[in-house]
Design a protein around this motif. Structure first.
Motif, PDB file in Angstrom:
ATOM      1  N   ILE A  72      10.757  14.043  -3.780  1.00 53.73           N
ATOM      2  CA  ILE A  72       9.601  15.147  -3.666  1.00 53.73           C
ATOM      3  C   ILE A  72       9.269  15.177  -2.155  1.00 53.73           C
ATOM      4  N   LEU A  73       9.014  14.328  -1.614  1.00 55.78           N
ATOM      5  CA  LEU A  73       8.618  14.301  -0.041  1.00 55.78           C
ATOM      6  C   LEU A  73       9.827  14.841   0.797  1.00 55.78           C
ATOM      7  N   TRP A  74      11.004  14.279   0.424  1.00 55.41           N
ATOM      8  CA  TRP A  74      12.201  15.043   1.070  1.00 55.41           C
ATOM      9  C   TRP A  74      12.524  16.265   0.796  1.00 55.41           C
ATOM     10  N   ALA A  75      12.179  17.122  -0.452  1.00 54.85           N
ATOM     11  CA  ALA A  75      12.340  18.286  -0.593  1.00 54.85           C
ATOM     12  C   ALA A  75      11.544  19.274  -0.236  1.00 54.85           C
ATOM     13  N   LEU A  76      10.178  18.773  -0.155  1.00 61.63           N
ATOM     14  CA  LEU A  76       9.069  19.409   0.969  1.00 61.63           C
ATOM     15  C   LEU A  76       9.169  19.177   2.237  1.00 61.63           C
ATOM     16  N   HIS A  77       9.810  18.300   2.680  1.00 60.16           N
ATOM     17  CA  HIS A  77      10.086  18.298   4.032  1.00 60.16           C
ATOM     18  C   HIS A  77      11.426  19.215   4.616  1.00 60.16           C
ATOM     19  N   GLU A  78      12.443  19.313   3.424  1.00 52.15           N
ATOM     20  CA  GLU A  78      13.465  20.172   3.927  1.00 52.15           C
ATOM     21  C   GLU A  78      13.549  21.555   3.414  1.00 52.15           C
ATOM     22  N   HIS A  79      12.445  21.933   2.554  1.00 51.83           N
ATOM     23  CA  HIS A  79      12.063  23.151   2.247  1.00 51.83           C
ATOM     24  C   HIS A  79      10.571  23.569   2.089  1.00 51.83           C
ATOM     25  N   PRO A  80       9.880  23.533   3.164  1.00 49.41           N
ATOM     26  CA  PRO A  80       8.352  23.486   3.127  1.00 49.41           C
ATOM     27  C   PRO A  80       7.833  24.666   2.236  1.00 49.41           C
ATOM     28  N   ARG A  81       6.714  24.583   1.931  1.00 47.72           N
ATOM     29  CA  ARG A  81       5.840  25.603   1.148  1.00 47.72           C
ATOM     30  C   ARG A  81       6.661  26.046  -0.049  1.00 47.72           C
ATOM     31  N   ARG A  82       6.881  25.197  -0.987  1.00 45.22           N
ATOM     32  CA  ARG A  82       7.752  25.709  -2.282  1.00 45.22           C
ATOM     33  C   ARG A  82       6.909  25.600  -3.521  1.00 45.22           C
ATOM     34  N   ARG A  83       7.192  26.692  -4.347  1.00 42.14           N
ATOM     35  CA  ARG A  83       6.506  26.626  -5.680  1.00 42.14           C
ATOM     36  C   ARG A  83       7.272  25.699  -6.554  1.00 42.14           C
ATOM     37  N   PHE A  84       6.436  25.308  -7.740  1.00 43.07           N
ATOM     38  CA  PHE A  84       6.747  24.570  -8.610  1.00 43.07           C
ATOM     39  C   PHE A  84       8.339  24.751  -9.245  1.00 43.07           C
ATOM     40  N   GLY A  85       8.616  25.919  -9.799  1.00 42.56           N
ATOM     41  CA  GLY A  85       9.856  26.101 -10.099  1.00 42.56           C
ATOM     42  C   GLY A  85      10.966  25.670  -8.873  1.00 42.56           C
ATOM     43  N   GLU A  86      10.893  26.210  -7.765  1.00 37.48           N
ATOM     44  CA  GLU A  86      11.677  25.771  -6.710  1.00 37.48           C
ATOM     45  C   GLU A  86      11.841  24.545  -6.567  1.00 37.48           C
ATOM     46  N   LEU A  87      10.742  23.589  -6.675  1.00 37.86           N
ATOM     47  CA  LEU A  87      10.928  22.255  -6.280  1.00 37.86           C
ATOM     48  C   LEU A  87      11.738  21.456  -7.603  1.00 37.86           C
ATOM     49  N   ARG A  88      11.319  22.079  -8.641  1.00 39.12           N
ATOM     50  CA  ARG A  88      12.314  21.398  -9.877  1.00 39.12           C
ATOM     51  C   ARG A  88      13.695  21.817  -9.669  1.00 39.12           C
ATOM     52  N   ALA A 127       0.696  -1.222   0.169  1.00 42.39           N
ATOM     53  CA  ALA A 127      -0.086   0.079   0.043  1.00 42.39           C
ATOM     54  C   ALA A 127       0.757   1.319   0.010  1.00 42.39           C
ATOM     55  N   ALA A 128       2.136   1.095   0.794  1.00 43.87           N
ATOM     56  CA  ALA A 128       2.702   2.330   0.897  1.00 43.87           C
ATOM     57  C   ALA A 128       3.657   2.579  -0.358  1.00 43.87           C
ATOM     58  N   MET A 129       4.118   1.426  -1.032  1.00 43.08           N
ATOM     59  CA  MET A 129       4.403   1.737  -2.331  1.00 43.08           C
ATOM     60  C   MET A 129       3.700   2.223  -3.505  1.00 43.08           C
ATOM     61  N   GLU A 130       2.484   1.851  -3.261  1.00 51.77           N
ATOM     62  CA  GLU A 130       1.588   2.585  -4.252  1.00 51.77           C
ATOM     63  C   GLU A 130       1.673   4.180  -4.155  1.00 51.77           C
ATOM     64  N   VAL A 131       1.753   4.568  -3.019  1.00 52.52           N
ATOM     65  CA  VAL A 131       1.817   5.919  -2.948  1.00 52.52           C
ATOM     66  C   VAL A 131       3.307   6.595  -3.155  1.00 52.52           C
ATOM     67  N   ILE A 132       4.358   5.809  -2.843  1.00 56.35           N
ATOM     68  CA  ILE A 132       5.727   6.368  -3.171  1.00 56.35           C
ATOM     69  C   ILE A 132       6.547   5.848  -4.162  1.00 56.35           C
ATOM     70  N   GLY A 133       5.902   5.084  -4.983  1.00 59.31           N
ATOM     71  CA  GLY A 133       6.627   4.211  -5.944  1.00 59.31           C
ATOM     72  C   GLY A 133       7.345   5.106  -6.940  1.00 59.31           C
ATOM     73  N   GLY A 134       8.255   4.718  -7.579  1.00 54.72           N
ATOM     74  CA  GLY A 134       8.958   5.521  -8.820  1.00 54.72           C
ATOM     75  C   GLY A 134      10.219   6.119  -8.024  1.00 54.72           C
ATOM     76  N   SER A 188       3.140  15.809 -12.862  1.00 55.03           N
ATOM     77  CA  SER A 188       2.174  14.538 -12.729  1.00 55.03           C
ATOM     78  C   SER A 188       2.337  13.910 -11.450  1.00 55.03           C
ATOM     79  N   HIS A 189       3.524  13.919 -10.905  1.00 57.08           N
ATOM     80  CA  HIS A 189       3.723  13.452  -9.581  1.00 57.08           C
ATOM     81  C   HIS A 189       3.094  14.162  -8.418  1.00 57.08           C
ATOM     82  N   LEU A 190       3.027  15.280  -8.349  1.00 59.55           N
ATOM     83  CA  LEU A 190       2.455  16.265  -7.580  1.00 59.55           C
ATOM     84  C   LEU A 190       0.948  16.259  -7.523  1.00 59.55           C
ATOM     85  N   ARG A 191       0.383  16.012  -8.860  1.00 61.77           N
ATOM     86  CA  ARG A 191      -1.067  15.631  -8.751  1.00 61.77           C
ATOM     87  C   ARG A 191      -1.595  14.332  -8.373  1.00 61.77           C
ATOM     88  N   GLU A 192      -0.734  13.435  -8.358  1.00 65.89           N
ATOM     89  CA  GLU A 192      -0.929  12.065  -7.680  1.00 65.89           C
ATOM     90  C   GLU A 192      -0.904  12.149  -6.321  1.00 65.89           C
TER      91      GLU A 192
END
Length: 121
Positions: A32-48, A19-26, A61-65
């Motif tokens: 992305i989870l790590w980036a949002l943990h280390e740098h909360p509240r980021r815009r798309f370009g900043e995440l990229r 079940a967990a791999m369904e959410v974090i697979g790939g 696509s991943h952010l939508r999922e």
């Protein structure tokens, strides 16, 4: 917009890991989870920029999922130009905390391995 369940259990999951791999697979979702943990509240370009090598299409696509799976929150601001920020939900924070032992294992494992130039000696 999670991936289709695999056969196995009554709801298609063999176990909790499945079940967990369904959410974090790939390749990118955990990063992305790590980036949002280390740098909360980021815009798309900043995440990229925090994830060298990811394409705009894959990140979008991943952010939508991940938003559909309830681990990422998307805030839209009614401004010109439009501004959208991404952050972790409570489930996203819990998922990141659950991944921390795996990250610790990875750090230890990579520290114990010889450098690539030393392997041939």
């Amino acid at each position: 917009m999670a991936t289709l369940n695999r056969p196995g259990g009554p709801e298609g999951h063999v176990c909790g890991i499945d079940a967990a791999m369904e959410v974090i697979g790939g390749k990118w979702k955990v990063l992305i989870l790590w980036a949002l943990h280390e740098h909360p509240r980021r815009r798309f370009g900043e995440l990229r920029r925090l994830l060298p090598g990811i394409t705009e299409k894959v990140l979008a696509s991943h952010l939508r999922e991940m938003e559909a799976d309830g681990v990422v929150h998307r805030d839209c601001y009614d401004e010109v130009p439009p501004r959208v920020e991404y952050s972790l939900t409570k489930d996203g924070v819990r998922l990141n905390e659950a991944l921390e032992p795996l990250a610790a294992w990875g750090r230890e494992w990579s520290a114990d391995r010889p450098a690539p130039e030393e392997e041939g000696r």
